[in-house]
Design a protein around this motif. Structure first.
Motif, PDB file in Angstrom:
ATOM      1  N   THR A   1      37.321   5.561  10.933  1.00  0.00           N
ATOM      2  CA  THR A   1      36.066   6.105  11.012  1.00  0.00           C
ATOM      3  C   THR A   1      35.656   7.154  12.038  1.00  0.00           C
ATOM      4  O   THR A   1      34.925   7.877  12.173  1.00  0.00           O
ATOM      5  N   LYS A   2      37.133   7.797  12.734  1.00  0.00           N
ATOM      6  CA  LYS A   2      36.974   8.980  13.688  1.00  0.00           C
ATOM      7  C   LYS A   2      36.445  10.168  12.752  1.00  0.00           C
ATOM      8  O   LYS A   2      35.817  11.116  13.583  1.00  0.00           O
ATOM      9  N   SER A   3      36.769  10.217  11.736  1.00  0.00           N
ATOM     10  CA  SER A   3      36.358  11.299  10.986  1.00  0.00           C
ATOM     11  C   SER A   3      34.824  11.508  10.826  1.00  0.00           C
ATOM     12  O   SER A   3      34.227  12.651  10.888  1.00  0.00           O
ATOM     13  N   LEU A   4      34.145  10.607  10.868  1.00  0.00           N
ATOM     14  CA  LEU A   4      32.694  10.596  10.844  1.00  0.00           C
ATOM     15  C   LEU A   4      32.205  11.017  12.041  1.00  0.00           C
ATOM     16  O   LEU A   4      31.109  11.916  12.033  1.00  0.00           O
ATOM     17  N   THR A   5      32.457  10.637  13.267  1.00  0.00           N
ATOM     18  CA  THR A   5      31.962  11.132  14.539  1.00  0.00           C
ATOM     19  C   THR A   5      32.657  12.667  14.672  1.00  0.00           C
ATOM     20  O   THR A   5      31.996  13.493  15.272  1.00  0.00           O
ATOM     21  N   HIS A   6      33.887  12.712  14.041  1.00  0.00           N
ATOM     22  CA  HIS A   6      34.441  14.169  14.121  1.00  0.00           C
ATOM     23  C   HIS A   6      33.313  15.112  13.257  1.00  0.00           C
ATOM     24  O   HIS A   6      33.280  16.303  13.955  1.00  0.00           O
ATOM     25  N   THR A   7      32.877  14.710  12.248  1.00  0.00           N
ATOM     26  CA  THR A   7      31.926  15.503  11.669  1.00  0.00           C
ATOM     27  C   THR A   7      30.889  15.947  12.563  1.00  0.00           C
ATOM     28  O   THR A   7      30.393  17.035  12.607  1.00  0.00           O
ATOM     29  N   LEU A   8      30.256  14.953  13.054  1.00  0.00           N
ATOM     30  CA  LEU A   8      29.039  15.051  13.881  1.00  0.00           C
ATOM     31  C   LEU A   8      29.607  16.151  15.172  1.00  0.00           C
ATOM     32  O   LEU A   8      28.590  16.909  15.404  1.00  0.00           O
ATOM     33  N   HIS A   9      30.552  15.853  15.588  1.00  0.00           N
ATOM     34  CA  HIS A   9      31.160  16.978  16.670  1.00  0.00           C
ATOM     35  C   HIS A   9      31.310  18.404  16.181  1.00  0.00           C
ATOM     36  O   HIS A   9      30.863  19.487  16.893  1.00  0.00           O
ATOM     37  N   LEU A  10      31.602  18.559  14.989  1.00  0.00           N
ATOM     38  CA  LEU A  10      31.770  19.823  14.407  1.00  0.00           C
ATOM     39  C   LEU A  10      30.480  20.500  13.932  1.00  0.00           C
ATOM     40  O   LEU A  10      30.360  21.603  14.285  1.00  0.00           O
ATOM     41  N   LEU A  11      29.391  19.642  13.726  1.00  0.00           N
ATOM     42  CA  LEU A  11      28.127  20.347  13.525  1.00  0.00           C
ATOM     43  C   LEU A  11      27.473  20.612  14.751  1.00  0.00           C
ATOM     44  O   LEU A  11      26.910  21.755  14.577  1.00  0.00           O
ATOM     45  N   GLU A  12      27.752  19.859  15.693  1.00  0.00           N
ATOM     46  CA  GLU A  12      27.119  20.337  17.191  1.00  0.00           C
ATOM     47  C   GLU A  12      27.843  21.532  17.708  1.00  0.00           C
ATOM     48  O   GLU A  12      27.119  22.388  18.173  1.00  0.00           O
ATOM     49  N   LYS A  13      29.131  21.767  17.257  1.00  0.00           N
ATOM     50  CA  LYS A  13      29.698  22.934  17.770  1.00  0.00           C
ATOM     51  C   LYS A  13      29.353  24.151  17.244  1.00  0.00           C
ATOM     52  O   LYS A  13      29.204  25.163  17.627  1.00  0.00           O
ATOM     53  N   HIS A  14      29.067  23.997  15.801  1.00  0.00           N
ATOM     54  CA  HIS A  14      28.639  25.065  14.736  1.00  0.00           C
ATOM     55  C   HIS A  14      27.384  25.506  15.191  1.00  0.00           C
ATOM     56  O   HIS A  14      26.988  26.704  15.053  1.00  0.00           O
ATOM     57  N   ALA A  15      26.514  24.324  15.628  1.00  0.00           N
ATOM     58  CA  ALA A  15      25.207  24.642  16.048  1.00  0.00           C
ATOM     59  C   ALA A  15      24.771  25.473  17.353  1.00  0.00           C
ATOM     60  O   ALA A  15      23.615  25.759  17.669  1.00  0.00           O
ATOM     61  N   ALA A  16      26.001  25.127  18.264  1.00  0.00           N
ATOM     62  CA  ALA A  16      25.965  25.523  19.519  1.00  0.00           C
ATOM     63  C   ALA A  16      25.794  27.173  19.437  1.00  0.00           C
ATOM     64  O   ALA A  16      26.487  27.857  18.618  1.00  0.00           O
ATOM     65  N   PRO A  17      24.831  27.894  20.668  1.00  0.00           N
ATOM     66  CA  PRO A  17      24.905  29.315  20.826  1.00  0.00           C
ATOM     67  C   PRO A  17      26.333  29.810  20.968  1.00  0.00           C
ATOM     68  O   PRO A  17      27.002  29.184  21.652  1.00  0.00           O
ATOM     69  N   LYS A  18      26.379  30.790  20.102  1.00  0.00           N
ATOM     70  CA  LYS A  18      27.681  31.627  20.267  1.00  0.00           C
ATOM     71  C   LYS A  18      27.531  32.608  21.677  1.00  0.00           C
ATOM     72  O   LYS A  18      26.647  33.244  21.961  1.00  0.00           O
ATOM     73  N   ARG A  19      28.671  32.482  22.309  1.00  0.00           N
ATOM     74  CA  ARG A  19      28.822  33.209  23.646  1.00  0.00           C
ATOM     75  C   ARG A  19      29.794  34.521  23.513  1.00  0.00           C
ATOM     76  O   ARG A  19      30.519  34.344  22.605  1.00  0.00           O
TER      77      ARG A  19
END
Length: 247
Positions: free
Chosen positions: A229-247
């Motif tokens: 199930t790590k892939s489920l939490t990894h998907t959430l992490h990628l979504l958060e990273k994708h949504a984070a403001p780009k610097r």
């Protein structure tokens, strides 16, 4: 020297061309009844693996997703049918399609020509037809469990994410979750194709899946490596990273 140089170049070219050829179907057992089928499609000039399931029941085989095929070429799905015939010696009774992209629905025509029923949600059937694919039967409710050959199979729509129509498939006896492209592999560094995604809803939809299927022993994403199930939490992490403001 010129002859040797030309020969060396020719051998290099042949080797390079061979390296770039599309890999063949691969099948890996997860249990004595469930297998992952892996076919390859081209994305951004690379061949990318796509995962589906083969489920062996007492009344024949159920597929989850077709091979990754195009509107014009269904070689991957035909290879898949040949593997089932040669290796399992059972008929394919049904295919469940998890959304309307080519890596899930592309081989529908080949399956239907072979007399195999292909089913999906009404939304997936509508989108497949709109995009020029052969349409599956759009009969699946948002959440339903049925039994084929003593194997219960649950199809669940968690909400929009990778697409507006993505479903997951749960095998309660084996505790296996096929997440399709709704779930990103732990090997993924980014979100991949999001042209049809609802990035705002995806996280909420993923939490519904985690609440329903958090006991999964094996989670099979749409592409690349499968595992727990790590892939489920990894998907959430990628979504958060994708949504984070780009610097």
């Amino acid at each position: 020297m010129r002859i040797l140089a030309a020969l060396s170049f020719a051998l290099f070219y042949v080797g390079f061309a061979h390296a770039q050829s599309k890999p063949k179907l691969a099948v890996t057992p997860l249990t004595d009844r469930v297998y992952v089928h892996v076919t390859y499609g081209e994305y951004q000039k690379d061949f990318v693996p796509s995962n589906g399931l083969i489920i062996r029941t007492d009344d024949g085989v159920v597929l989850v997703d077709t091979g990754w095929d195009t509107r014009e070429n269904t070689d991957n799905t035909r290879q898949l049918l040949q593997w089932v015939a040669d290796s399992l010696h059972q008929p394919v009774r049904l295919c469940i399609v998890t959304h309307a992209h080519g890596d899930r629905v592309g081989g529908t025509g080949a399956l239907q020509k072979a007399g195999i029923r292909v089913i999906s949600t009404p939304r997936t059937a509508q989108l497949a037809s709109k995009d020029g694919y052969v349409s599956p039967e759009g009969i699946l409710p948002a959440d339903t469990t049925f039994i084929i050959g003593n194997v219960p199979i649950r199809c669940y729509f968690p909400g929009e994410g990778h697409t507006s129509d993505n479903i997951v498939v749960w095998l309660p006896k084996q505790q296996i979750l096929h997440g399709g492209c709704f779930v990103k592999s732990v090997a993924a560094f980014g979100m991949g194709f999001v042209g049809d995604a609802n990035l705002k809803a995806w996280g909420t939809s993923m939490r519904r899946v985690m609440a329903q299927f958090g006991t999964a022993k094996i989670v099979v994403p749409g592409h690349e490596e499968w595992g727990d199930t790590k892939s489920l939490t990894h998907t959430l992490h990628l979504l958060e990273k994708h949504a984070a403001p780009k610097r």
